[in-house]
Design a protein around this motif. Structure first.
Motif, PDB file in Angstrom:
ATOM      1  N   TYR A 223      38.779  32.421 -19.840  1.00  0.00           N
ATOM      2  CA  TYR A 223      39.442  32.654 -21.120  1.00  0.00           C
ATOM      3  C   TYR A 223      38.630  31.950 -22.200  1.00  0.00           C
ATOM      4  O   TYR A 223      38.433  30.735 -22.168  1.00  0.00           O
ATOM      5  N   ALA A 224      38.152  32.720 -23.198  1.00  0.00           N
ATOM      6  CA  ALA A 224      37.235  32.174 -24.201  1.00  0.00           C
ATOM      7  C   ALA A 224      37.867  31.068 -25.036  1.00  0.00           C
ATOM      8  O   ALA A 224      37.156  30.240 -25.610  1.00  0.00           O
ATOM      9  N   GLY A 225      39.181  31.021 -25.088  1.00  0.00           N
ATOM     10  CA  GLY A 225      39.849  29.982 -25.866  1.00  0.00           C
ATOM     11  C   GLY A 225      39.682  28.603 -25.266  1.00  0.00           C
ATOM     12  O   GLY A 225      39.741  27.598 -25.973  1.00  0.00           O
ATOM     13  N   ARG A 226      39.493  28.531 -23.939  1.00  0.00           N
ATOM     14  CA  ARG A 226      39.266  27.248 -23.256  1.00  0.00           C
ATOM     15  C   ARG A 226      38.406  27.530 -22.026  1.00  0.00           C
ATOM     16  O   ARG A 226      38.824  27.335 -20.892  1.00  0.00           O
ATOM     17  N   PRO A 227      37.192  28.027 -22.254  1.00  0.00           N
ATOM     18  CA  PRO A 227      36.367  28.469 -21.125  1.00  0.00           C
ATOM     19  C   PRO A 227      35.889  27.342 -20.241  1.00  0.00           C
ATOM     20  O   PRO A 227      35.483  26.288 -20.724  1.00  0.00           O
ATOM     21  N   PHE A 228      35.971  27.574 -18.956  1.00  0.00           N
ATOM     22  CA  PHE A 228      35.477  26.653 -17.929  1.00  0.00           C
ATOM     23  C   PHE A 228      36.140  25.289 -18.031  1.00  0.00           C
ATOM     24  O   PHE A 228      35.479  24.247 -18.088  1.00  0.00           O
ATOM     25  N   LYS A 269      28.557  31.625 -25.282  1.00  0.00           N
ATOM     26  CA  LYS A 269      27.868  31.740 -23.989  1.00  0.00           C
ATOM     27  C   LYS A 269      27.180  30.432 -23.605  1.00  0.00           C
ATOM     28  O   LYS A 269      27.272  29.984 -22.463  1.00  0.00           O
ATOM     29  N   GLN A 270      26.504  29.814 -24.558  1.00  0.00           N
ATOM     30  CA  GLN A 270      25.776  28.578 -24.278  1.00  0.00           C
ATOM     31  C   GLN A 270      26.718  27.452 -23.890  1.00  0.00           C
ATOM     32  O   GLN A 270      26.394  26.630 -23.031  1.00  0.00           O
ATOM     33  N   GLU A 296      24.225  34.741 -15.907  1.00  0.00           N
ATOM     34  CA  GLU A 296      24.295  34.751 -17.357  1.00  0.00           C
ATOM     35  C   GLU A 296      25.717  35.126 -17.765  1.00  0.00           C
ATOM     36  O   GLU A 296      26.124  36.290 -17.633  1.00  0.00           O
ATOM     37  N   PRO A 297      26.540  34.160 -18.241  1.00  0.00           N
ATOM     38  CA  PRO A 297      27.910  34.491 -18.633  1.00  0.00           C
ATOM     39  C   PRO A 297      27.924  35.568 -19.722  1.00  0.00           C
ATOM     40  O   PRO A 297      27.051  35.583 -20.597  1.00  0.00           O
ATOM     41  N   ILE A 298      28.917  36.448 -19.661  1.00  0.00           N
ATOM     42  CA  ILE A 298      28.983  37.584 -20.588  1.00  0.00           C
ATOM     43  C   ILE A 298      30.250  37.507 -21.428  1.00  0.00           C
ATOM     44  O   ILE A 298      31.353  37.666 -20.900  1.00  0.00           O
ATOM     45  N   PRO A 299      30.137  37.244 -22.733  1.00  0.00           N
ATOM     46  CA  PRO A 299      31.315  37.296 -23.595  1.00  0.00           C
ATOM     47  C   PRO A 299      31.794  38.743 -23.727  1.00  0.00           C
ATOM     48  O   PRO A 299      30.979  39.662 -23.893  1.00  0.00           O
ATOM     49  N   LEU A 300      33.099  38.949 -23.668  1.00  0.00           N
ATOM     50  CA  LEU A 300      33.639  40.304 -23.782  1.00  0.00           C
ATOM     51  C   LEU A 300      35.077  40.251 -24.257  1.00  0.00           C
ATOM     52  O   LEU A 300      35.702  39.186 -24.281  1.00  0.00           O
ATOM     53  N   SER A 301      35.577  41.424 -24.610  1.00  0.00           N
ATOM     54  CA  SER A 301      36.997  41.570 -24.934  1.00  0.00           C
ATOM     55  C   SER A 301      37.522  42.779 -24.180  1.00  0.00           C
ATOM     56  O   SER A 301      37.227  43.925 -24.538  1.00  0.00           O
ATOM     57  N   ALA A 302      38.280  42.510 -23.108  1.00  0.00           N
ATOM     58  CA  ALA A 302      38.864  43.606 -22.323  1.00  0.00           C
ATOM     59  C   ALA A 302      39.870  44.384 -23.162  1.00  0.00           C
ATOM     60  O   ALA A 302      40.005  45.605 -23.010  1.00  0.00           O
TER      61      ALA A 302
END
Length: 688
Positions: A223-228, A269-270, A296-302
């Motif tokens: 989840y890009a809001g709190r990734p990893f 991504k970085q 290589e992590p890929i940012p996306l919006s499903a």
């Protein structure tokens, strides 16, 4: 609309069937072999596992990736997140699998425990809370509950919410749900939604691990809001590693949220890449570091991808979707579905999945039968070339005086005796080389197992009261997994490569130093070059095949060294866990754990596996004998002996030989044209 990756897979399967059909028509392969290829294609399953924590958008991604519509409901709590498998069915339906009696009894036992008794142990607290929640929800079933346990239930797709929804009638007893969908492109495909990571229900988590162990592609959704975050790290460094997964794709979903707050795609991504590096270093996990260094992590919006696929009428009729569409258009300054899809980056993720599929499926599913078909065509051509050579030799020999023929026969007999001795010496040489490889391999493999066991023993020695044994189990497991998935795997690959290089060098020396001088006395240079080229190609097939294999039968094709070691180490792991979960004194637990670790070292025996390399010596020697004697020297001898025996009319035999030469020359052209046509077909059908 462009084909999705599942449709492309089906097209590729159909293309291979077309090529195999042509091969039957040309007489390259039998009808039985054709059927084997078709059956393999029909029965093979592409498994894609989607993993990640709750609320990362897995359901939205699957709706876009598989259905291109808003079909699957999102799970609302960990208890409603049953493992789901999406696959092909002639009609749309669901089949739910319920817990069996033993699994339900385990939940009842967990629910009977007080939270105070497990205070401070996060894992045990989760188990007790989950079990209590299941018991509460099970009240809806009343007296019917026992009648469902251990069974499967088929239902309409519209009722899926009853099995996975927070208030669903069967949610308390549902372990997994299979969703059957009548979409042709899902034939031979399993897309597995695996919310069972960090699952407090053990039987559900074990099912998740079983699916992921056989997965061709594993997609970790963040989840890009709190990734990893800490949970993502736990998923990757505990569960993924335990499953022995060697191919991971990472998607950063909902990237539009940080993007809206001013972060660039590259910064998103970085950040994840840096967090992965830090986590690898913190966990001191060489295995996952090796796997993840190329990821290589890929940012996306499903959500954006799904919006681009849905009809505008459906979007306008739903306030939530309508708001999401308006927000997307304003944020990214786009107006068409194609532009929204491009900004969603879903196709970047799909391309990454396709690349892994091509690696994982390409070799066995497509490359192997394709190469076998083309090799069969080459063999047919070589048979014609060999028959033509024999017919041309017959014409020559029929016009040769008997005295010269007798001398030629004597030369062939001498060559045959020399070849027999040389081949026997080669067999002894290979035996010596393989014996050295087995000795070296056993020593190195056992040394690595011993080294790991010593490291595990140090972990146990360092365990002190009042620390609970649960604290050291992850470290013990990490040592084991590193041994299996990296150290031993790399050692075996190195052994195989070393053995292959050694064999190739010995055979090359054998051909140049021993064979060519003998063959040159019985054939001209053109014959030698053609024969040696054909022989070299056939021998490479024997040598380049997996040198270490337990069994060459079809049934054992997919069971090899990695599986055997995995099974052995998993058994050892279960033994350690079983000891740790039993109630002993600290000293007694320590002693038993160390005994179990010592047994890993003493029971580990790579000798039978390593000795399987000797099968290759027999295969190589058999190949050489067949080519040089049965296919080359023996026919020449037989031909001369028949001429000298004067059993048939000389002039009639000569005319037949000339006619045969003419026929075989045309046949050779036909076979070459067939090969050219099949290679063009291979390219046009996108099988390469």
């Amino acid at each position: 609309m462009a084909q999705n990756i599942f449709e492309e897979l089906q097209v590729k399967k159909e293309s291979l069937v077309k090529l195999a059909t042509k091969a039957v028509e040309y007489g390259w392969i039998s009808q039985d072999r054709f059927q084997e290829i078709v059956t393999k294609l029909d029965n093979d399953t592409l498994t894609i596992g989607v993993i990640g924590q709750m609320k990362c958008g897995k359901s939205t991604f699957l709706n876009s990736f598989v259905f291109e519509d808003n079909i699957l409901p999102a799970a609302t709590t960990p208890m409603t997140a049953a493992l789901s498998v999406i696959t092909y069915g002639s009609e749309q339906k669901i089949v739910a699998e319920f817990y069996n009696q033993d699994e339900w009894a385990e939940q009842k036992m967990q629910a009977s425990r007080s939270l105070e008794s497990v205070a401070g142990n996060t894992m045990e607290e989760s188990k007790v809370k989950a079990a209590k929640e299941l018991m509460d929800k099970a009240a809806k079933l009343g007296d019917e509950l026992n009648s469902y346990l251990g069974k499967t239930q088929e239902d309409r797709f519209e009722n899926l919410i009853e099995y996975v929804g927070a208030d669903g009638k069967y949610v308390s007893i549902t372990k997994s749900v299979t969703i059957y969908c009548p979409k042709e492109y899902l034939k031979g495909v399993e897309v597995v939604d695996t919310p069972g990571f960090n699952d407090p229900i053990v039987s559900r988590e074990e099912r998740t691990k079983a699916f992921l162990k056989k997965a061709d592609v594993v997609l970790l959704m963040l989840y890009a809001g709190r990734p990893f975050d800490a949970t993502d790290k736990d998923i990757l460094f505990k569960h993924v590693r335990q499953c022995g997964i060697g191919k991971v794709i990472i998607g950063i979903n909902k990237y539009d949220i940080p993007y809206e707050n001013g972060e660039t795609e590259e910064e998103i991504k970085q950040y994840v890449k840096e967090q992965i590096k830090v986590a690898c270093k913190e966990n001191n996990d060489d295995t996952l570091t090796e796997i993840l260094k190329e990821v290589e992590p890929i940012p996306l919006s499903a959500e954006m991808a799904l919006l681009s696929e849905m009809p505008s009428t459906k979007i306008q009729a739903n306030d939530t979707l309508k708001f999401a569409m308006g927000r997307t258009m304003n944020l990214f300054e786009v107006s068409s579905p194609a532009q929204i899809r491009e900004k969603s980056h879903i196709d970047d993720l799909i391309t990454a999945i396709k690349q892994v599929i091509e690696v994982e499926k390409g070799k066995i599913l497509f490359a192997k039968p394709l190469n076998a078909i083309l090799a069969a065509g080459e063999t047919k051509k070589e048979e014609v070339v060999r028959d033509l050579h024999e017919a041309e030799n017959l014409c020559l020999n029929l016009n040769t005086p008997d005295e010269e023929l007798e001398e030629k026969l004597n030369t062939l007999n001498r060559a045959e005796r020399k070849l027999s001795r040389k081949i026997e010496h080669l067999g002894d040489d290979l035996e010596t080389a393989f014996r050295a490889i087995v000795k070296k391999g056993r020593r190195e493999l056992e040394d690595e197992v011993d080294k790991t066991c010593r490291a595990m023993t140090r972990i146990v020695d360092g365990w002190r009261i009042p620390t609970k044994v649960d604290k050291i189990l992850p470290d013990l497991e990490k040592e084991q997994q590193k041994l299996v998935t990296r150290t031993l795997k790399n050692l075996v690959e190195d052994l195989g490569n070393g053995a292959r290089d050694s064999v190739k060098k010995r055979i090359n020396d054998f051909l140049v130093d021993d064979i060519e001088p003998i063959i040159s006395k019985i054939s001209d240079s053109n014959d030698i070059n053609g024969f040696m080229s054909t022989f070299d190609r056939k021998l490479k097939i024997v040598i380049d095949y997996d040198l270490f294999k337990f069994d060459n039968s079809e049934e054992e094709e997919n069971y090899g060294w990695g599986d055997a070691v995995w099974d052995f180490m998993n058994g050892a792991s279960f033994g350690l866990l079983g000891l740790a979960n039993r109630v002993f004194s600290h000293d007694e637990t320590q002693r038993k754990l160390k005994n179990a670790i010592n047994s890993i070292s003493s029971d580990f025996n790579p000798q039978p596996f390593l000795e399987s390399i000797y099968q290759n010596k027999n295969s190589i020697v058999a190949c050489i004998n067949e080519e040089f004697f049965e296919e080359y020297i023996t026919p020449m001898k037989t031909q001369i002996e028949n001429i000298l025996s004067k059993k048939e009319d000389h002039d009639k035999k000569l005319q037949e030989a000339k006619d045969k030469c003419q026929y075989l020359t045309e046949e050779k052209k036909k076979r070459e044209q067939q090969l050219d046509e099949m290679n063009l077909l291979k390219i046009s059908l996108h099988l390469i």
